[in-house]
Design a protein around this motif. Structure first.
Motif, PDB file in Angstrom:
ATOM      1  N   LEU A  40       0.826  -1.207   0.000  1.00  0.00           N
ATOM      2  CA  LEU A  40       0.000   0.000   0.000  1.00  0.00           C
ATOM      3  C   LEU A  40       0.862   1.259   0.000  1.00  0.00           C
ATOM      4  O   LEU A  40       0.602   2.209  -0.755  1.00  0.00           O
ATOM      5  N   ALA A  41       1.910   1.271   0.802  1.00  0.00           N
ATOM      6  CA  ALA A  41       2.816   2.421   0.842  1.00  0.00           C
ATOM      7  C   ALA A  41       3.509   2.613  -0.503  1.00  0.00           C
ATOM      8  O   ALA A  41       3.627   3.733  -0.997  1.00  0.00           O
ATOM      9  N   GLY A  42       3.946   1.519  -1.100  1.00  0.00           N
ATOM     10  CA  GLY A  42       4.612   1.606  -2.406  1.00  0.00           C
ATOM     11  C   GLY A  42       3.691   2.136  -3.482  1.00  0.00           C
ATOM     12  O   GLY A  42       4.083   2.979  -4.301  1.00  0.00           O
ATOM     13  N   LEU A  43       2.448   1.658  -3.493  1.00  0.00           N
ATOM     14  CA  LEU A  43       1.471   2.156  -4.468  1.00  0.00           C
ATOM     15  C   LEU A  43       1.201   3.641  -4.273  1.00  0.00           C
ATOM     16  O   LEU A  43       1.126   4.401  -5.241  1.00  0.00           O
ATOM     17  N   ALA A  44       1.063   4.059  -3.033  1.00  0.00           N
ATOM     18  CA  ALA A  44       0.801   5.469  -2.743  1.00  0.00           C
ATOM     19  C   ALA A  44       1.980   6.341  -3.161  1.00  0.00           C
ATOM     20  O   ALA A  44       1.793   7.423  -3.717  1.00  0.00           O
ATOM     21  N   LEU A  45       3.198   5.864  -2.924  1.00  0.00           N
ATOM     22  CA  LEU A  45       4.385   6.630  -3.332  1.00  0.00           C
ATOM     23  C   LEU A  45       4.448   6.765  -4.855  1.00  0.00           C
ATOM     24  O   LEU A  45       4.744   7.840  -5.376  1.00  0.00           O
ATOM     25  N   ARG A  46       4.153   5.676  -5.566  1.00  0.00           N
ATOM     26  CA  ARG A  46       4.192   5.723  -7.030  1.00  0.00           C
ATOM     27  C   ARG A  46       3.095   6.613  -7.596  1.00  0.00           C
ATOM     28  O   ARG A  46       3.242   7.175  -8.672  1.00  0.00           O
ATOM     29  N   GLY A  49       2.058  10.175  -3.837  1.00  0.00           N
ATOM     30  CA  GLY A  49       2.004  10.426  -2.401  1.00  0.00           C
ATOM     31  C   GLY A  49       0.636  10.820  -1.900  1.00  0.00           C
ATOM     32  O   GLY A  49      -0.163  11.410  -2.607  1.00  0.00           O
ATOM     33  N   SER A  50       0.400  10.446  -0.694  1.00  0.00           N
ATOM     34  CA  SER A  50      -0.849  10.782  -0.014  1.00  0.00           C
ATOM     35  C   SER A  50      -0.669  10.434   1.452  1.00  0.00           C
ATOM     36  O   SER A  50       0.405  10.038   1.873  1.00  0.00           O
ATOM     37  N   LYS A  51      -1.731  10.569   2.192  1.00  0.00           N
ATOM     38  CA  LYS A  51      -1.671  10.202   3.612  1.00  0.00           C
ATOM     39  C   LYS A  51      -1.595   8.691   3.791  1.00  0.00           C
ATOM     40  O   LYS A  51      -1.219   8.208   4.854  1.00  0.00           O
ATOM     41  N   ILE A  52      -1.932   7.947   2.746  1.00  0.00           N
ATOM     42  CA  ILE A  52      -1.966   6.489   2.846  1.00  0.00           C
ATOM     43  C   ILE A  52      -0.594   5.924   3.168  1.00  0.00           C
ATOM     44  O   ILE A  52      -0.459   5.045   4.011  1.00  0.00           O
ATOM     45  N   LYS A  55       0.280   6.303   6.849  1.00  0.00           N
ATOM     46  CA  LYS A  55      -0.427   5.336   7.706  1.00  0.00           C
ATOM     47  C   LYS A  55       0.168   3.945   7.553  1.00  0.00           C
ATOM     48  O   LYS A  55       0.372   3.231   8.542  1.00  0.00           O
ATOM     49  N   ALA A  56       0.436   3.542   6.302  1.00  0.00           N
ATOM     50  CA  ALA A  56       0.963   2.205   6.053  1.00  0.00           C
ATOM     51  C   ALA A  56       2.353   2.041   6.658  1.00  0.00           C
ATOM     52  O   ALA A  56       2.652   1.017   7.285  1.00  0.00           O
ATOM     53  N   LEU A  57       3.212   3.029   6.481  1.00  0.00           N
ATOM     54  CA  LEU A  57       4.563   2.938   7.031  1.00  0.00           C
ATOM     55  C   LEU A  57       4.557   3.003   8.554  1.00  0.00           C
ATOM     56  O   LEU A  57       5.339   2.303   9.208  1.00  0.00           O
ATOM     57  N   THR A  58       3.680   3.814   9.116  1.00  0.00           N
ATOM     58  CA  THR A  58       3.559   3.870  10.575  1.00  0.00           C
ATOM     59  C   THR A  58       3.103   2.515  11.107  1.00  0.00           C
ATOM     60  O   THR A  58       3.620   2.022  12.115  1.00  0.00           O
ATOM     61  N   TYR A  87      12.951   6.609   7.883  1.00  0.00           N
ATOM     62  CA  TYR A  87      13.658   7.478   6.950  1.00  0.00           C
ATOM     63  C   TYR A  87      12.713   7.960   5.849  1.00  0.00           C
ATOM     64  O   TYR A  87      12.686   9.148   5.518  1.00  0.00           O
ATOM     65  N   ILE A  88      11.915   7.036   5.312  1.00  0.00           N
ATOM     66  CA  ILE A  88      10.946   7.418   4.274  1.00  0.00           C
ATOM     67  C   ILE A  88       9.957   8.425   4.842  1.00  0.00           C
ATOM     68  O   ILE A  88       9.680   9.448   4.221  1.00  0.00           O
ATOM     69  N   LEU A  89       9.434   8.140   6.022  1.00  0.00           N
ATOM     70  CA  LEU A  89       8.471   9.059   6.649  1.00  0.00           C
ATOM     71  C   LEU A  89       9.061  10.451   6.851  1.00  0.00           C
ATOM     72  O   LEU A  89       8.398  11.456   6.608  1.00  0.00           O
ATOM     73  N   ASP A  90      10.316  10.495   7.274  1.00  0.00           N
ATOM     74  CA  ASP A  90      10.969  11.791   7.516  1.00  0.00           C
ATOM     75  C   ASP A  90      11.149  12.601   6.235  1.00  0.00           C
ATOM     76  O   ASP A  90      11.186  13.824   6.277  1.00  0.00           O
ATOM     77  N   LEU A  91      11.241  11.929   5.096  1.00  0.00           N
ATOM     78  CA  LEU A  91      11.458  12.627   3.820  1.00  0.00           C
ATOM     79  C   LEU A  91      10.160  12.986   3.103  1.00  0.00           C
ATOM     80  O   LEU A  91      10.188  13.767   2.157  1.00  0.00           O
ATOM     81  N   LEU A  92       9.060  12.421   3.548  1.00  0.00           N
ATOM     82  CA  LEU A  92       7.790  12.731   2.887  1.00  0.00           C
ATOM     83  C   LEU A  92       7.362  14.165   3.195  1.00  0.00           C
ATOM     84  O   LEU A  92       7.609  14.658   4.286  1.00  0.00           O
TER      85      LEU A  92
END
Length: 93
Positions: A40-46, A49-52, A55-58, A87-92
């Motif tokens: 889900l996080a990968g799809l949202a990044l591709r 980006g979104s809030k999804i 949430k998925a990474l958290t 790290y990903i969360l910090d860069l979003l």
């Protein structure tokens, strides 16, 4: 595989989770929620980006922390996944 560093980390974590299952350090049942959240996080990044992905990474961080605490996965492996997701969360944005 994504060429940007942030996008490349999600597939890296996914591959490591799969390898951890293959080496019998984590059961398939325990890996399913992590892999689902990472997908889900990968799809949202591709998708731009979104809030999804947040949430998925958290969720991945919290679940991995629980799996480490319960002894389902080794501390070092769990810390690797937690650090990468953080790290990903910090860069979003």
């Amino acid at each position: 595989m994504p060429t940007d560093p942030i996008g490349a980390l999600v597939p890296f974590i996914q591959m490591d989770v799969v390898q951890t299952v293959q080496s019998h350090m984590l059961s398939r049942e325990d890996a399913r929620p992590l892999l689902g959240a990472l997908e889900l996080a990968g799809l949202a990044l591709r998708a731009g980006g979104s809030k999804i992905e947040r949430k998925a990474l958290t969720y991945c961080i919290l679940q991995t922390d629980e799996d480490v605490a319960s002894g389902k996965i080794p501390w070092a492996k769990g810390q690797l996944w937690i650090n990468a997701a953080t790290y990903i969360l910090d860069l979003l944005p």
